[in-house]
Design an enzyme around this catalytic site. Structure first.
Site, PDB file in Angstrom:
ATOM      1  N   ASN A  20      -5.887 -40.608  64.193  1.00  0.00           N
ATOM      2  CA  ASN A  20      -4.614 -40.890  63.531  1.00  0.00           C
ATOM      3  C   ASN A  20      -4.863 -41.749  62.285  1.00  0.00           C
ATOM      4  O   ASN A  20      -5.302 -42.881  62.394  1.00  0.00           O
ATOM      5  CB  ASN A  20      -3.691 -41.632  64.508  1.00  0.00           C
ATOM      6  CG  ASN A  20      -2.384 -42.074  63.891  1.00  0.00           C
ATOM      7  OD1 ASN A  20      -2.072 -41.767  62.745  1.00  0.00           O
ATOM      8  ND2 ASN A  20      -1.622 -42.828  64.663  1.00  0.00           N
TER       9      ASN A  20
ATOM     10  N   GLU B 224       5.964 -55.184  71.184  1.00  0.00           N
ATOM     11  CA  GLU B 224       7.119 -54.299  71.301  1.00  0.00           C
ATOM     12  C   GLU B 224       7.928 -54.575  72.563  1.00  0.00           C
ATOM     13  O   GLU B 224       9.158 -54.501  72.540  1.00  0.00           O
ATOM     14  CB  GLU B 224       6.681 -52.835  71.247  1.00  0.00           C
ATOM     15  CG  GLU B 224       6.189 -52.436  69.872  1.00  0.00           C
ATOM     16  CD  GLU B 224       5.905 -50.952  69.725  1.00  0.00           C
ATOM     17  OE1 GLU B 224       6.181 -50.173  70.668  1.00  0.00           O
ATOM     18  OE2 GLU B 224       5.402 -50.563  68.650  1.00  0.00           O
TER      19      GLU B 224
ATOM     20  N   TYR C  91      -1.277 -39.523  77.865  1.00  0.00           N
ATOM     21  CA  TYR C  91      -1.810 -38.432  77.047  1.00  0.00           C
ATOM     22  C   TYR C  91      -1.371 -37.091  77.627  1.00  0.00           C
ATOM     23  O   TYR C  91      -1.037 -36.165  76.887  1.00  0.00           O
ATOM     24  CB  TYR C  91      -3.339 -38.504  76.962  1.00  0.00           C
ATOM     25  CG  TYR C  91      -3.825 -39.711  76.219  1.00  0.00           C
ATOM     26  CD1 TYR C  91      -3.850 -39.733  74.822  1.00  0.00           C
ATOM     27  CD2 TYR C  91      -4.258 -40.845  76.892  1.00  0.00           C
ATOM     28  CE1 TYR C  91      -4.283 -40.844  74.129  1.00  0.00           C
ATOM     29  CE2 TYR C  91      -4.695 -41.965  76.203  1.00  0.00           C
ATOM     30  CZ  TYR C  91      -4.709 -41.964  74.823  1.00  0.00           C
ATOM     31  OH  TYR C  91      -5.126 -43.066  74.141  1.00  0.00           O
TER      32      TYR C  91
ATOM     33  N   CYS D  41       0.387 -44.343  67.877  1.00  0.00           N
ATOM     34  CA  CYS D  41      -0.522 -43.870  68.921  1.00  0.00           C
ATOM     35  C   CYS D  41      -0.830 -44.967  69.945  1.00  0.00           C
ATOM     36  O   CYS D  41      -1.296 -44.667  71.044  1.00  0.00           O
ATOM     37  CB  CYS D  41      -1.805 -43.303  68.310  1.00  0.00           C
ATOM     38  SG  CYS D  41      -2.707 -44.454  67.274  1.00  0.00           S
ATOM     39  N   HIS D  42      -0.533 -46.228  69.599  1.00  0.00           N
ATOM     40  CA  HIS D  42      -0.741 -47.310  70.571  1.00  0.00           C
ATOM     41  C   HIS D  42       0.204 -47.181  71.766  1.00  0.00           C
ATOM     42  O   HIS D  42      -0.046 -47.786  72.803  1.00  0.00           O
ATOM     43  CB  HIS D  42      -0.577 -48.687  69.898  1.00  0.00           C
ATOM     44  CG  HIS D  42       0.778 -48.925  69.309  1.00  0.00           C
ATOM     45  ND1 HIS D  42       1.126 -48.465  68.050  1.00  0.00           N
ATOM     46  CD2 HIS D  42       1.866 -49.554  69.809  1.00  0.00           C
ATOM     47  CE1 HIS D  42       2.381 -48.826  67.804  1.00  0.00           C
ATOM     48  NE2 HIS D  42       2.852 -49.481  68.846  1.00  0.00           N
TER      49      HIS D  42
END
Length: 174
Positions: free
Chosen positions: A126, A161, A103, A134-135
């Site tokens: 979001n 991912e 962040y 945002c993950h």
């Protein structure tokens, strides 16, 4: 924060549960993650028209993402929020697939180095999860913090991912 204008919505059964995609007819305005009990979070005041082009294209791209065939999305987006929130959400698009930032780093990237908590709060609102990734934003020291779908879902998305594109003939160090 302004309300999401929902003209249409459609449902998509994904590997992480039922997603609800919301469109104003021209752009994707929302992607609701499943509630922690697995139920769909439906928008209020929207007509259901699953064949609407924006929703259909979003579903196609999400299917490719979950299959490991798509690393980024190419969709018209119109998230409703304050100028600061929209700036934070837009910056999410610069985080490459399979990578994470803190962040504090996200705050630095938008020119607000002292605003990591405000960035976290904006990410928490979001409206287009996964597409605005945002993950991929994590706490200091690599800790998982807050996610609208819960930390197990955030971990699943990050694991998904990180596993895409691995050469199955390559042994993992460990």
């Amino acid at each position: 924060m302004s309300q999401i204008v929902a003209s249409w919505y459609g449902r998509y059964r994904s590997p992480i549960g039922e997603l609800v995609l919301i469109s104003d007819g021209e752009a994707l305005t929302g992607l609701n993650l499943p509630a922690t009990d697995g139920s769909a979070r439906l928008p209020t005041g929207a007509g259901s028209r699953c064949d609407e082009a924006v929703v259909r294209e979003a579903v196609d791209q999400l299917e490719a993402y979950f299959a490991g065939d798509r690393l980024e999305f190419d969709l018209a987006l119109r998230p409703a929020g304050t100028l600061f929130q929209r700036t934070v959400w837009e910056s999410l698009l610069s985080i490459p697939f399979g990578e994470t930032i803190s962040y504090a780093e996200q705050a630095r990237r938008i020119g607000r180095p002292g605003a990591s908590r405000a960035v976290g709060a904006a990410n928490g609102r979001n409206p287009i999860a996964i597409v605005l990734p945002c993950h991929r934003v994590i706490g200091a020291g690599g800790t998982l913090t807050g996610y609208g779908g819960g930390l197990p879902m955030k971990q699943w998305l990050l694991d998904h991912e990180s596993s895409v594109g691995l050469d199955p003939t390559t042994e993992l160090a460990g």
